[in-house]
Design an enzyme around this catalytic site. Structure first.
Site, PDB file in Angstrom:
ATOM      1  N   LYS A  98     -12.119  -9.211 -24.591  1.00 16.05           N
ATOM      2  CA  LYS A  98     -11.399  -9.317 -23.311  1.00 16.05           C
ATOM      3  C   LYS A  98     -12.431  -9.737 -22.295  1.00 16.05           C
ATOM      4  O   LYS A  98     -13.278  -8.945 -21.875  1.00 16.05           O
ATOM      5  CB  LYS A  98     -10.767  -7.976 -22.918  1.00 16.05           C
ATOM      6  N   GLY A 159      -6.181  -1.495 -11.143  1.00 13.81           N
ATOM      7  CA  GLY A 159      -6.111  -0.125 -10.649  1.00 13.81           C
ATOM      8  C   GLY A 159      -5.256   0.082  -9.421  1.00 13.81           C
ATOM      9  O   GLY A 159      -5.227   1.179  -8.870  1.00 13.81           O
ATOM     10  N   ALA A 186      -3.470  -5.737 -15.973  1.00 14.67           N
ATOM     11  CA  ALA A 186      -3.932  -5.163 -14.704  1.00 14.67           C
ATOM     12  C   ALA A 186      -2.858  -5.124 -13.619  1.00 14.67           C
ATOM     13  O   ALA A 186      -2.038  -6.031 -13.507  1.00 14.67           O
ATOM     14  CB  ALA A 186      -5.149  -5.911 -14.153  1.00 14.67           C
ATOM     15  N   GLY A 187      -2.919  -4.047 -12.870  1.00 14.52           N
ATOM     16  CA  GLY A 187      -2.101  -3.924 -11.668  1.00 14.52           C
ATOM     17  C   GLY A 187      -0.756  -3.259 -11.865  1.00 14.52           C
ATOM     18  O   GLY A 187      -0.040  -3.024 -10.896  1.00 14.52           O
ATOM     19  N   ASN A 208      -3.874   0.503 -18.246  1.00 12.39           N
ATOM     20  CA  ASN A 208      -4.744   1.659 -18.399  1.00 12.39           C
ATOM     21  C   ASN A 208      -4.463   2.700 -17.300  1.00 12.39           C
ATOM     22  O   ASN A 208      -3.918   3.766 -17.562  1.00 12.39           O
ATOM     23  CB  ASN A 208      -6.207   1.216 -18.380  1.00 12.39           C
ATOM     24  N   SER A 209      -4.787   2.335 -16.050  1.00 14.08           N
ATOM     25  CA  SER A 209      -4.684   3.310 -14.955  1.00 14.08           C
ATOM     26  C   SER A 209      -3.275   3.879 -14.832  1.00 14.08           C
ATOM     27  O   SER A 209      -3.116   5.070 -14.532  1.00 14.08           O
ATOM     28  CB  SER A 209      -5.070   2.652 -13.623  1.00 14.08           C
TER      29      SER A 209
END
Lengths: 261, 65
Positions: A98, A159, A186-187, A208-209
């Site tokens: 990645k 995040g 992301a996001g 993830n977050s």
């Protein structure tokens, strides 16, 4: 029947990729990853001797039995990213990377110019690159021209949990690159964000977050798993065309009291 | 000679090879090594002679998103 997802020739049965960072504890990380149903988990490398880097974490990840996708998170130059990718390949024994090359500290936006150069160098060296990129169509096209079979445009800055900030751009990439495997990376903050990406025809999402920072990460992992499946099924089912004017769904024929004033 | 190992200065004997340095540091698997921002494959560590001021990075797995 839905065509299975393939990433550089490897077939996967789930369309959620999950990160291993920011969980409240290693046990919650393990259980959340399991609840997500993901078959791919992202990992990274940091200086040995720092608090968390080392064999204990790696053993936990190996115990999950999942395929790992190493990242080059935090790199700010082509050389840093390429070097870290090579180090990842040796440690994690995979050609997948990645590729993350940060261009701005405030919004952690990928550096699109450096990304192209790093991608070229890594593909020339035998890597299978999954670039984390902006939603710029032309950059995406150039990454494909370099040999990327998979692209991972951002939904929003890492995040932030803001969801898909530019649905038009993401839809356009999907439209213009029909043969490229596309992940929103992301996001994302809510399962509905993931569902929207999947309804657009994105092949998978990476997050993830949104799970790790949830009040109950394990439950949120399950919620994302369901949303990704729902979005994918909806995409395959083909949504009705949107209309400007209302049209009753209940038949008007035989309606009592109709125009009897 | 002075080396910078994972961001910290360290004085080591001249003519120390990378492989010897890794042994002296007790680097524990799994890890990968870079010298002056260039990756050094493990099998090449033995033949790498270090020089004063070299920057060595020894990296291990960590959580990632």
């Amino acid at each position: 029947m839905d065509k299975p997802l393939t990433i550089y020739g490897q077939t996967l049965s789930t369309r959620l990729f999950i990160g291993s960072a920011l969980y409240p504890s290693p046990a919650v990380m393990q259980q959340s990853i399991k609840a997500s149903g993901a078959e791919v988990v992202t990992v990274s490398l940091r200086r040995q001797g720092t608090l968390e880097a080392g064999n204990d974490f790696w053993q936990l990840i190996k115990d999950t039995g999942l395929k790992v996708l190493p990242n080059t998170a935090g790199c700010h130059s082509v050389q840093e990213a390429v070097t870290l990718a090579k180090m990842c390949r040796e440690v994690f024994q995979t050609n997948w990377i990645k590729l993350e090359l940060i261009g701005d500290e405030y919004n952690l936006q990928p550096d699109p110019i450096g990304l192209l150069e790093a991608t070229k160098q890594l593909i020339d060296d035998g890597f299978e690159v999954l670039p984390y990129c902006t939603d710029d169509l032309v950059i995406c096209q150039k990454l494909v021209d370099l040999g990327c079979e998979v692209l991972m445009p951002w939904g929003a800055p890492i995040g932030t949990g803001k969801g898909l900030l530019n649905p038009y751009a993401l839809k356009t990439i999907r439209e213009r690159l029909p043969n490229t495997t596309l992940l929103v990376d992301a996001g994302l903050g809510l399962p509905s964000h993931a569902a929207i990406a999947m309804e657009m025809g994105y092949d998978a999402v990476l997050l993830n977050s949104a799970v790790a920072q949830a009040g109950d990460p394990i439950a949120m992992a399950k919620a994302f798993s369901l949303a990704v499946d729902a979005g994918r099924i909806a995409y395959e089912a083909k949504a009705m065309p949107e209309k400007e004017v209302a049209k009753p769904s209940t038949p008007t024929m035989g309606m009592p009291f109709w125009h009897q004033q | 000679m002075n080396l910078i190992i994972n961001g910290e200065k360290r004085d080591v004997e001249s003519d120390t090879t990378l492989l010897v340095l890794l042994a002296q540091l007790g680097a524990s698997e799994p890890y990968a090594v870079a010298v002056n921002q260039s990756f050094v494959p493990r099998e090449q560590c033995e033949g790498i002679a270090l020089a004063d001021g070299d920057q060595i990075e020894i990296l291990s797995p960590i959580q990632g998103g």
